[in-house]
Design a protein around this motif. Sequence first.
Motif, PDB file in Angstrom:
ATOM      1  N   ARG A 304     -30.038   2.047   6.626  1.00  0.00           N
ATOM      2  CA  ARG A 304     -30.890   3.187   6.285  1.00  0.00           C
ATOM      3  C   ARG A 304     -31.665   3.717   7.493  1.00  0.00           C
ATOM      4  O   ARG A 304     -32.628   4.464   7.339  1.00  0.00           O
ATOM      5  CB  ARG A 304     -31.867   2.791   5.175  1.00  0.00           C
ATOM      6  CG  ARG A 304     -31.176   2.217   3.949  1.00  0.00           C
ATOM      7  CD  ARG A 304     -32.163   1.824   2.869  1.00  0.00           C
ATOM      8  NE  ARG A 304     -32.818   2.968   2.292  1.00  0.00           N
ATOM      9  CZ  ARG A 304     -32.279   3.760   1.358  1.00  0.00           C
ATOM     10  NH1 ARG A 304     -31.055   3.526   0.915  1.00  0.00           N
ATOM     11  NH2 ARG A 304     -32.955   4.780   0.874  1.00  0.00           N
ATOM     12  N   LYS A 305     -31.248   3.336   8.701  1.00  0.00           N
ATOM     13  CA  LYS A 305     -31.978   3.717   9.907  1.00  0.00           C
ATOM     14  C   LYS A 305     -31.365   4.957  10.550  1.00  0.00           C
ATOM     15  O   LYS A 305     -30.187   4.969  10.898  1.00  0.00           O
ATOM     16  CB  LYS A 305     -32.007   2.554  10.888  1.00  0.00           C
ATOM     17  CG  LYS A 305     -32.750   1.331  10.337  1.00  0.00           C
ATOM     18  CD  LYS A 305     -32.703   0.170  11.300  1.00  0.00           C
ATOM     19  CE  LYS A 305     -33.455  -1.036  10.734  1.00  0.00           C
ATOM     20  NZ  LYS A 305     -33.390  -2.204  11.656  1.00  0.00           N
ATOM     21  N   LYS A 324     -38.245   9.762   5.148  1.00  0.00           N
ATOM     22  CA  LYS A 324     -39.184   8.676   4.877  1.00  0.00           C
ATOM     23  C   LYS A 324     -39.604   8.637   3.411  1.00  0.00           C
ATOM     24  O   LYS A 324     -39.792   7.561   2.837  1.00  0.00           O
ATOM     25  CB  LYS A 324     -40.403   8.811   5.778  1.00  0.00           C
ATOM     26  CG  LYS A 324     -40.101   8.535   7.256  1.00  0.00           C
ATOM     27  CD  LYS A 324     -41.329   8.735   8.129  1.00  0.00           C
ATOM     28  CE  LYS A 324     -41.031   8.456   9.585  1.00  0.00           C
ATOM     29  NZ  LYS A 324     -42.223   8.673  10.456  1.00  0.00           N
ATOM     30  N   GLU A 329     -35.422   5.198   7.181  1.00  0.00           N
ATOM     31  CA  GLU A 329     -36.304   4.824   8.277  1.00  0.00           C
ATOM     32  C   GLU A 329     -35.930   5.581   9.547  1.00  0.00           C
ATOM     33  O   GLU A 329     -34.756   5.873   9.779  1.00  0.00           O
ATOM     34  CB  GLU A 329     -36.203   3.324   8.556  1.00  0.00           C
ATOM     35  CG  GLU A 329     -36.514   2.429   7.379  1.00  0.00           C
ATOM     36  CD  GLU A 329     -36.229   0.973   7.692  1.00  0.00           C
ATOM     37  OE1 GLU A 329     -36.345   0.583   8.877  1.00  0.00           O
ATOM     38  OE2 GLU A 329     -35.853   0.232   6.764  1.00  0.00           O
ATOM     39  N   PRO A 331     -36.330   4.388  13.082  1.00  0.00           N
ATOM     40  CA  PRO A 331     -36.745   3.219  13.848  1.00  0.00           C
ATOM     41  C   PRO A 331     -37.037   3.562  15.312  1.00  0.00           C
ATOM     42  O   PRO A 331     -36.629   4.610  15.813  1.00  0.00           O
ATOM     43  CB  PRO A 331     -35.522   2.307  13.754  1.00  0.00           C
ATOM     44  CG  PRO A 331     -34.375   3.259  13.699  1.00  0.00           C
ATOM     45  CD  PRO A 331     -34.870   4.422  12.878  1.00  0.00           C
ATOM     46  N   ASN A 353     -38.174   8.570  18.810  1.00  0.00           N
ATOM     47  CA  ASN A 353     -37.398   8.997  17.642  1.00  0.00           C
ATOM     48  C   ASN A 353     -38.349   9.653  16.642  1.00  0.00           C
ATOM     49  O   ASN A 353     -39.212   8.964  16.097  1.00  0.00           O
ATOM     50  CB  ASN A 353     -36.713   7.795  16.997  1.00  0.00           C
ATOM     51  CG  ASN A 353     -35.731   8.180  15.907  1.00  0.00           C
ATOM     52  OD1 ASN A 353     -35.312   9.328  15.810  1.00  0.00           O
ATOM     53  ND2 ASN A 353     -35.343   7.200  15.099  1.00  0.00           N
ATOM     54  N   ASN A 378     -30.245  -0.072  16.946  1.00  0.00           N
ATOM     55  CA  ASN A 378     -31.182   0.022  15.824  1.00  0.00           C
ATOM     56  C   ASN A 378     -30.854   1.170  14.876  1.00  0.00           C
ATOM     57  O   ASN A 378     -31.557   1.363  13.885  1.00  0.00           O
ATOM     58  CB  ASN A 378     -32.610   0.219  16.340  1.00  0.00           C
ATOM     59  CG  ASN A 378     -33.175  -1.034  16.973  1.00  0.00           C
ATOM     60  OD1 ASN A 378     -32.643  -2.118  16.777  1.00  0.00           O
ATOM     61  ND2 ASN A 378     -34.241  -0.886  17.743  1.00  0.00           N
ATOM     62  N   VAL A 379     -29.808   1.942  15.169  1.00  0.00           N
ATOM     63  CA  VAL A 379     -29.515   3.185  14.441  1.00  0.00           C
ATOM     64  C   VAL A 379     -28.234   3.051  13.626  1.00  0.00           C
ATOM     65  O   VAL A 379     -27.231   2.515  14.114  1.00  0.00           O
ATOM     66  CB  VAL A 379     -29.402   4.368  15.433  1.00  0.00           C
ATOM     67  CG1 VAL A 379     -28.825   5.604  14.757  1.00  0.00           C
ATOM     68  CG2 VAL A 379     -30.766   4.663  16.047  1.00  0.00           C
ATOM     69  N   ASP A 380     -28.285   3.548  12.379  1.00  0.00           N
ATOM     70  CA  ASP A 380     -27.115   3.525  11.494  1.00  0.00           C
ATOM     71  C   ASP A 380     -26.455   4.888  11.337  1.00  0.00           C
ATOM     72  O   ASP A 380     -25.267   4.972  11.027  1.00  0.00           O
ATOM     73  CB  ASP A 380     -27.520   3.027  10.103  1.00  0.00           C
ATOM     74  CG  ASP A 380     -28.077   1.621  10.141  1.00  0.00           C
ATOM     75  OD1 ASP A 380     -27.435   0.754  10.766  1.00  0.00           O
ATOM     76  OD2 ASP A 380     -29.156   1.386   9.565  1.00  0.00           O
TER      77      ASP A 380
END
Length: 463
Positions: A304-305, A324, A329, A331, A353, A378-380
């Motif tokens: 969910r990032k 949000k 998220e 991140p 970000n 850290n990113v999806d």
Amino acid sequence: MSYSGGFNALERMFNPNSIAVIGASENPFKMGYYCLKSLLNFKGKVYPVNPNHSVVQGLKAYPSILDVPGEVDLAVIVTPAEQVLGVVEECAEKGVKGVVVITAGFREVGGNGLRLQEEMVRVARRSGMRILGPNTFGFVNAHAGVNATFTDVLGELKAGNIAVVTQSGGVCHLFCYDAITQGLGVSLAVGLGNRCDIDFPEMIRYLARDEKTKVIALHIEGLDDPRGFLEAAKETVKVKPIVVYKVGRAKVDREAISHTGSMAGDYRLYDALFKQAGIISVGSVTELFDASKALSITKPPKGRKVALVSVQAGPAIIISDVCKSNGLELPEFTEETRKKIESLLPPMTIRSNPVDLAFAYNPKVGLEAVRLAIQDSNVDMLIMFQLYHPAVPSIAKMLVEVVRESGKPAIVALHAPRNFVKSEVEALEMGGIPVYPTPERAAKAAVYLAKYKQVLDRINKTA
């Protein structure tokens, strides 16, 4: 309401080689005129049926369906309600595989209309013939070139992988008109109408096996078989997403009854049903379209990032708020990514970000910032926003390769007057990146992608 006729029965109905239009007309003030007009480009055989004309719209006409030579796979019935039962009986005698009853005036009006509808069902069950409707606009199979509706422009639907099934013909038209305008492909568009025979559970099971369908979009007023719906949906979401827009949510003085004769019911019960089934529920026709589009073009993220990159700061705040407030998220980037972006962009820009590209007029610099953002561990997934302006070079077309290399989904919000960015939108969506005209719509599309990932995760845990 439906009885089990199996996948093959619907496959024959939705892929006919010959079609009769019973009630075909030369009069443009009659629905039979438009039902026949919609089929004039069909590559199979088309038989107008009208006892008062030997030729209708340039085609040889027949007094009844029994006079048509050879087999008839599909009959479109658009006669007065009091004549429909007799016509259905003749279709059964002829051996027609399926009928589309456009005519209204049955269950939805009660009384004798309900009796006539029940008689139609008995005829169909005795003969094995399937009925779509009554009180329906029909269906479009874009892959087969079948426009069995009263709206000839629906023949312009591009063949694609979204199946849209609605109770309301008007809602289906809203979806399909947007699909035509935006060039979004549809596999099948079906109006169930009163659902006297073919209903939601059977359509869901059929579409689960349909290789041309990747996403199922539903508009529901009410359900007559919630248990059957739940069972069909729970199995189907394992292989393809289902998106639903349930209407009739507002409380009224008495139980709401839809124009198709269906009880609207308590929305809280439907909401619980959808969650149990793993269905993605939306709140408007626009969201139904947008969620289906995203799921048809790209894949769900692993998490969910979200990395957000924008050429304008204001819309980025909107996207951030929507993300949000819906559980996504934004991140922090890893230290390595952060340092690279800081060395790439000027100090007056926001380099965290979200990433602000307002002063990155060099397209190569902007593209590298996007690459760094989407490839961050850290990113999806990525959302990018850009307004058209002649002073701001677009990097949208170059995004496709960057996104493909990342292996992660991306969504673009791209807005411009008229058709200034039409070619860019086409290039992006052909490359697997869905495009939306506003920041809110792009963000909500990302939310729905993430929701389907949640559905898949839940299924895997219970498997």
